[in-house]
Every structure is written in structure tokens, then in C-alpha cells.
Motif scaffolding. Sequence first.
Motif, PDB file in Angstrom:
ATOM      1  N   ASP A 152       0.856  -1.183   0.000  1.00 27.23           N
ATOM      2  CA  ASP A 152       0.000   0.000   0.000  1.00 27.23           C
ATOM      3  C   ASP A 152       0.896   1.238   0.000  1.00 27.23           C
ATOM      4  O   ASP A 152       1.569   1.525   0.985  1.00 27.23           O
ATOM      5  N   ILE A 153       0.915   1.972  -1.112  1.00 20.95           N
ATOM      6  CA  ILE A 153       1.840   3.101  -1.247  1.00 20.95           C
ATOM      7  C   ILE A 153       1.242   4.415  -0.771  1.00 20.95           C
ATOM      8  O   ILE A 153       1.900   5.452  -0.810  1.00 20.95           O
ATOM      9  N   SER A 154       0.000   4.395  -0.307  1.00 18.54           N
ATOM     10  CA  SER A 154      -0.644   5.628   0.139  1.00 18.54           C
ATOM     11  C   SER A 154      -0.023   6.115   1.443  1.00 18.54           C
ATOM     12  O   SER A 154       0.602   5.353   2.171  1.00 18.54           O
ATOM     13  N   VAL A 155      -0.209   7.403   1.737  1.00 16.92           N
ATOM     14  CA  VAL A 155       0.303   7.975   2.977  1.00 16.92           C
ATOM     15  C   VAL A 155      -0.862   8.449   3.838  1.00 16.92           C
ATOM     16  O   VAL A 155      -1.964   8.673   3.354  1.00 16.92           O
ATOM     17  N   GLY A 156      -0.597   8.571   5.146  1.00 18.84           N
ATOM     18  CA  GLY A 156      -1.594   9.131   6.047  1.00 18.84           C
ATOM     19  C   GLY A 156      -2.639   8.151   6.543  1.00 18.84           C
ATOM     20  O   GLY A 156      -3.543   8.544   7.281  1.00 18.84           O
ATOM     21  N   ARG A 157      -2.524   6.865   6.178  1.00 16.27           N
ATOM     22  CA  ARG A 157      -3.510   5.875   6.605  1.00 16.27           C
ATOM     23  C   ARG A 157      -2.828   4.796   7.450  1.00 16.27           C
ATOM     24  O   ARG A 157      -1.611   4.654   7.422  1.00 16.27           O
ATOM     25  N   VAL A 158      -3.618   4.041   8.190  1.00 16.11           N
ATOM     26  CA  VAL A 158      -3.062   2.981   9.035  1.00 16.11           C
ATOM     27  C   VAL A 158      -3.530   1.600   8.590  1.00 16.11           C
ATOM     28  O   VAL A 158      -3.391   0.625   9.322  1.00 16.11           O
ATOM     29  N   GLY A 159      -4.049   1.514   7.375  1.00 15.19           N
ATOM     30  CA  GLY A 159      -4.383   0.229   6.800  1.00 15.19           C
ATOM     31  C   GLY A 159      -5.711  -0.335   7.240  1.00 15.19           C
ATOM     32  O   GLY A 159      -6.495   0.306   7.953  1.00 15.19           O
ATOM     33  N   PRO A 160      -5.985  -1.590   6.853  1.00 15.29           N
ATOM     34  CA  PRO A 160      -7.222  -2.261   7.246  1.00 15.29           C
ATOM     35  C   PRO A 160      -7.088  -2.863   8.639  1.00 15.29           C
ATOM     36  O   PRO A 160      -5.987  -2.884   9.206  1.00 15.29           O
ATOM     37  N   PRO A 161      -8.172  -3.377   9.202  1.00 15.99           N
ATOM     38  CA  PRO A 161      -8.067  -4.042  10.509  1.00 15.99           C
ATOM     39  C   PRO A 161      -7.112  -5.232  10.435  1.00 15.99           C
ATOM     40  O   PRO A 161      -7.047  -5.928   9.411  1.00 15.99           O
ATOM     41  N   LEU A 162      -6.348  -5.452  11.494  1.00 17.11           N
ATOM     42  CA  LEU A 162      -5.581  -6.687  11.598  1.00 17.11           C
ATOM     43  C   LEU A 162      -6.565  -7.858  11.640  1.00 17.11           C
ATOM     44  O   LEU A 162      -7.686  -7.703  12.140  1.00 17.11           O
ATOM     45  N   PRO A 163      -6.169  -9.012  11.155  1.00 22.17           N
ATOM     46  CA  PRO A 163      -7.118 -10.133  11.111  1.00 22.17           C
ATOM     47  C   PRO A 163      -7.491 -10.731  12.467  1.00 22.17           C
ATOM     48  O   PRO A 163      -8.266 -11.682  12.518  1.00 22.17           O
ATOM     49  N   CYS A 164      -6.980 -10.158  13.573  1.00 24.74           N
ATOM     50  CA  CYS A 164      -7.371 -10.642  14.903  1.00 24.74           C
ATOM     51  C   CYS A 164      -8.539  -9.846  15.478  1.00 24.74           C
ATOM     52  O   CYS A 164      -8.993 -10.129  16.585  1.00 24.74           O
ATOM     53  N   CYS A 165      -9.008  -8.820  14.738  1.00 20.51           N
ATOM     54  CA  CYS A 165     -10.056  -7.963  15.308  1.00 20.51           C
ATOM     55  C   CYS A 165     -10.920  -7.322  14.231  1.00 20.51           C
ATOM     56  O   CYS A 165     -10.588  -7.336  13.042  1.00 20.51           O
ATOM     57  N   TYR A 166     -12.032  -6.762  14.678  1.00 21.74           N
ATOM     58  CA  TYR A 166     -12.881  -5.914  13.853  1.00 21.74           C
ATOM     59  C   TYR A 166     -12.668  -4.467  14.293  1.00 21.74           C
ATOM     60  O   TYR A 166     -12.349  -4.196  15.451  1.00 21.74           O
ATOM     61  N   ILE A 167     -12.864  -3.539  13.361  1.00 21.24           N
ATOM     62  CA  ILE A 167     -12.879  -2.116  13.710  1.00 21.24           C
ATOM     63  C   ILE A 167     -14.225  -1.545  13.292  1.00 21.24           C
ATOM     64  O   ILE A 167     -14.668  -1.721  12.158  1.00 21.24           O
ATOM     65  N   LYS A 168     -14.847  -0.876  14.239  1.00 16.76           N
ATOM     66  CA  LYS A 168     -16.165  -0.290  13.998  1.00 16.76           C
ATOM     67  C   LYS A 168     -16.091   1.224  14.211  1.00 16.76           C
ATOM     68  O   LYS A 168     -15.409   1.691  15.120  1.00 16.76           O
ATOM     69  N   LEU A 169     -16.771   1.958  13.345  1.00 13.12           N
ATOM     70  CA  LEU A 169     -16.939   3.389  13.546  1.00 13.12           C
ATOM     71  C   LEU A 169     -18.328   3.639  14.110  1.00 13.12           C
ATOM     72  O   LEU A 169     -19.323   3.162  13.557  1.00 13.12           O
TER      73      LEU A 169
END
Length: 731
Positions: free
Chosen positions: A502-519
Amino acid sequence: MTESKENSVSTQLWGKWANCEYVEFLRKQCPYSIAGTVAIAVVLPVVLSILWMGKRKTKQRGVAVEVGGEPGLAVRNSKFKELVEVPWEGATTVAALFEQACKKHEQHRFLGTRKVIDKEIIQASDGRKFEKVHLGEYQWETFGHVFERACNFASGLVKLGHDVNSRVAIFSETRAEWFIALQGCLRHNITVVTIYASLGEDALIHSLNETEVSTLICDAKQYKKASAISSKLETVKNIIYFEEDGASSDSGTSGNNDLKISSFLEVEKLGKANPLQPRLPEKNDIAVIMYTSGSTGMPKGVMMTHGNIVATAAAVTTVVPGLGRDDVYLAYLPLAHVLELEAETVMLASGAAIGYGSTLTLTDTSNKIKKGTKGDVSVLQPTLMAAVPAIIDRVRDGVVKKVEEKGGFVKKLFNVAYKRRLAAIEGSWFGAWGMEKLFWEILVFKKIRSVLGGRIRFMLCGGAPLSGDSQRFVNICMGAPIGQGYGLTETCAGAAFSEWDDISVGRVGPPLPCCYIKLVSWEDGNYTTSDKPMPRGEIVVGGFSVTLGYFKNEEKTNEVYKVDERGMRWFYTGDIGQFHRDGCLEIVDRKKDIVKLQHGEYISLGKVEAALVTSNYVDNVMVHADPFHSFCVALVVPSHSALEKWAKESGVQYSSFPELCDKAEAIKEVQTSLSKAAKEARLDKFEIPAKIKLIAEPWTPESGLVTAALKLKREQLKTKFKSDLEKLYSS
């Protein structure tokens, strides 16, 4: 017709290439024939890249998922339909993972340490004294030998009289013995309390007494601190100290006669002579009570289970490409911080070697390294490193400073090479790949990479947001992808992690596969999951990495931890995030950092600080906003080298750096730079500090003004500089 068309395209491309910036530059510096040869050598791969490389497809990295709990938008890692819990079957606890990994890689090198060859004390012109050391090569212990030492220490600890139902605390800088002590304790299901070596006296006493620690393990430096407060420690009965190179045999003495003092090696020998069967833990047992660095007051002890630690490590091993025995990891961050603890657990699971160092001996020019001798990275030549943004920023600033000092041809060559590689990475020009990439590698970047040993293939960054400029610096100058991790002590570092491609900047990627992330929508702050173009809200993490809560603090635990109707545990982070279309998370704000000004405008302190710190004059900055005023102010720790360089060029006279910081001309220069940085970040007028104060002394963990991860301790800073802040508002 086809041939004519192809020739026409080639002619056009060659015309553009022949006129491009760096060929013109080479022509001016070298004979025309050399420039022509270089151009011919690299033009073919560039043409092929343009002809063959189609539009880059967007990779879906996270996907929406239905979960329980409070309504919101939940996302999981796209590679795994079910959450990852273990790296392999049977490794459900840290103790099991350690034993199985050590048996699997028994004969391979594991932990490495440098021995002190020589020490000297030098005195600076201002009278301050500094220790300089000459360190030797790394001396390695195999997985098998480390396992044996951990078993011996575990048996010796029990034989010494430690009650296995009471807790052990480790209060030390990062080193091999720290890791061995941890693993030894966990083999007897002894909960380990981790404490930052930079923690202040009051916080140390609070942490040890609250957890009713009976055995304290520390290095020689921290032993002195512990001895000084021993009369205030209510439950500590044993102190075990790590031996230091050249330490005398009386290192283990204390003014408290009730304490039993032993060296680490003595405990190992005792255990070797009196081996005991382990009392192995289960996955839901508490492995570690990790005390946070207390950025908002007294530190809180986060209770981490074996399952939490293993789940995060298992998830990270699926994200970092090609982890294995050929990798060498440099360990220098605090092991009392969850980032380093998890990183070393990942190396354990992968069979990688871990070489120990420190921030003071990291590079050849580090403060504690004797002139003419090698720093840790030069000797170890790691392939993997973890870092906090402040460390990466220092490395970047060091490289930029060297280039500036060289000037002339070197500076121009570096700038051209950097622009070419940046264009290639960001996809605006498909050159700088293939032979051209090799050309710049040999000519420019190979020497720069030697700053971090020359073999870095992947870096992990966490603890705070990493600027886009620093991320690109690592991509280009170090030639390596950098994974930005997002996690908290409360989620055992496991939340999100940007992927290597992932060459984009300013992001922290998708959730690690050990957890879910909810907004979850935060209406008061105008952040909702229905926002366009991206859904926004408070970040809530659920899954195997979410910890049990805070030790002896049920009220705070119930405030930020929730269990849903399906039995899943969720942690409310207080951070505000937004999801990109590919499922990657971006941190945009923090609830506690938002202040409402006098006229109703909301200002995000963290967002403003992230913009201002991009100024070349800024080493650190704290923005302060008061609800009774319509503007904000800032405390700025300026870069010594940058400000002194400006003063020299501007003819500003001063006798000391604190005097320079008080000069109106210096304050004006820095404030102008801050305004420029703020405008480039598109901050509103009310977000730009109206007044600033330059602080000459740096903020360090030892001063108690920043955490071990170099995050601002706002309350402590506000207290220390209370009068300065009041003057800024009243003047």
C-alpha cells in the motif's frame, strides 16, 4: 502502419526523455557521451513501463461485516473471513508459543547483545559530562539456550522464595535478560507487571503498590531508583538486578534490610541446580499488567491475557511479508511498551534473530557512541525495525542535514534522484524503475541506507501518526515499505496495520485479522457514519486483541470497555477515524483533543500539532486552546541546528541557545514558518497559533513531559509552563 505508429510513439517518448530534468543535469555535470550512455541505459525500461503498465487497480483490503454491539460501520480484514487467534495450532499462550518456537528453531541464533569494550567520560564546553562507549560485535544465544535460561530463571525464582500467586515487576531498559525474565515468569503462570524505565518516582511507587508486587527485577540504573524508595514499597520482598559490564560485586545492596537482593545470574544458577516442573498458563490467564505512560495523570495498569498477546502476534505475522530465520530485528524501543513487546513476540513466532540496542547507541553518530566506533545498526545490519515517528524524523533530519552540508553537486544530485523515485512510487511517472532504479541506488541511496545498516527490507511504525514526508523518506532513501500500525495498550497493539504494497500515505491500513474495527457516530463532534465521501466516527475495536480492562479500576474499565450480546469485547478508543473505499482506516481526530473556543469554533489540538511539526524549525510543539479565548497559542521546542543556522545567516547575535529562543526576531521567524505550515495543511485562521513561546530545553521521557513513546503529556506540560501560557494569553 503499426510500425510507423510505434516509431512515432518511441520518438515522442525519447524526445520527452532527452529533455527531462535529470538528463539535462547530467549533461551539465558530465561529458555529453556519459549522459547519453546513461539515458540509453535507462530509457528502454521506462518506455516498457509506460507501454505495459496499465491503470493501477484498487485493492480491497477491508470489507464491511455484520457484528453485535452498538450500531455503526464495522470492517474486517479482507483476507480472512474468521478472526485469527493463534499463529499455529497449540500455541494458545505466550508460554506455549515460546516453548514450541524454541524447539522448532533450537540451533538457530535468537538473542544478541553487544558487550562494552571501553568507556570514557567527556566534558562539553558548557561543563556537562557525557559517557561515551565503544561496543563490540553482537554475541548470540540460540533459541535452545534462551529456552534453557528462561527455565532456569523460572525455577530459581520459585526457589528464591517468590510466591507464584504474587506478581513480578520488570523495571529496566530493553535487553535480552528482560525478555528471558518475562518468559521465565510466564512458564510458572506468574503475572508480570511492566513499568517504563523513565517512569517518575510517584508513578513507580503507585504501580508497584497497586499491583502488590513481591519481586522487582531491574537493571543497575533502575536499582538505584528502587533502593531510594524501598521504604515506601509495601509488598516488595525480593529485588533481582541485571549485572552490567564492569559492575562491582556490591551492586546488590540496599538500605532496606528486609529486602532480599540477588543478581540475575545467581537466580539462574539456583534454578539450574534445583529444576522445577512448570506451572503452565491457559489462554485467558493474565500474562502482563502493562502500565501506560500516564499521559493524562497516574498510569493505569492494563490487564493483558496470554490470548491477547498471541492473537496480535499471529495477526502481524500474516501481514509482514516473508518473515523467517533470515530476518534480523533490532530491538531498542522500551519492552514495557506494547509495540516492542508484540514486535519481539512476532520475531519469536517467526524464528527471526533479535539484536538488542538502545536509542543512545543506535547509529554511528548517536550520543553515547565513542567517535570512530560503530553504532548498533552498523554492526547488526537489521532487516526489520520498529520505530516511533520521532525516531524516523530524526533519521530523516540527519540525512537532510548531511546533504545540505555537502551542497553543490551532491545536493542537486540527491534532489533529482529523490524526485525521480518519488514520481515512480506515486505513479505519476513510470520511470525510476528497473535499470534507472538501480542507477540511483548505486549512485545515491546505497550510502544513505547504510545509516540504518543497509539491509532494511521492512519497517513498522506506531505510537503516533507518521507524516507523509517521513513515510516517503523511508520508501525512497531506505528502499523499504513501512507499515503504519494503529493500536493501543488496551488492544494489545492490535487494531490496524498498513500492508507492504500500500503506497498511500496518512492511513493505518485495514483491521488486523485478529479484530474488527467499527466506527460509531459521535454526533457532538459532527462525525457520523453517514458522512460523505467517507463514513466517520469514534473508533471501536472488538476481537481477540481487546484486553480485560484496567487493574483495580472497574469504573474506568466499564466506561471504555463493552461486551456485546454475542459475547465479544469492544474497546472505545476515543480516536476519530474514517474508512476509505478500500477498507483502510485513517485517524482524523481525538475526542479529548477537541476544544471549543470562545466564539464556538472547534479546534483539534492533535491535528494542528501534526501540521505544525512539519516546519523545519520544530522539534516538538504543544498547542493550547482556552474556551475563554478566541485564539490558540503554542509552546515550541525549536530545532537547535535549524534555528542556529538561521541566526548565523541573519546576523543575529546571542550568547546561548536559551537567549536565542527569547529574541523577538527568532520568535517571529519560527511563527512565520508555523503559519506557512498551517496554510499548507489548510488549517483555518483560528487554528493557527496567534502567539508562541520558544522552549530551549527538549522534552524527554526523563523530564516527565513526554511518554516513553514520545507522546505529549499535556497536563504535565500545562503545569510546568503555566506561567508562560498565561503570559501568552495576557500579552
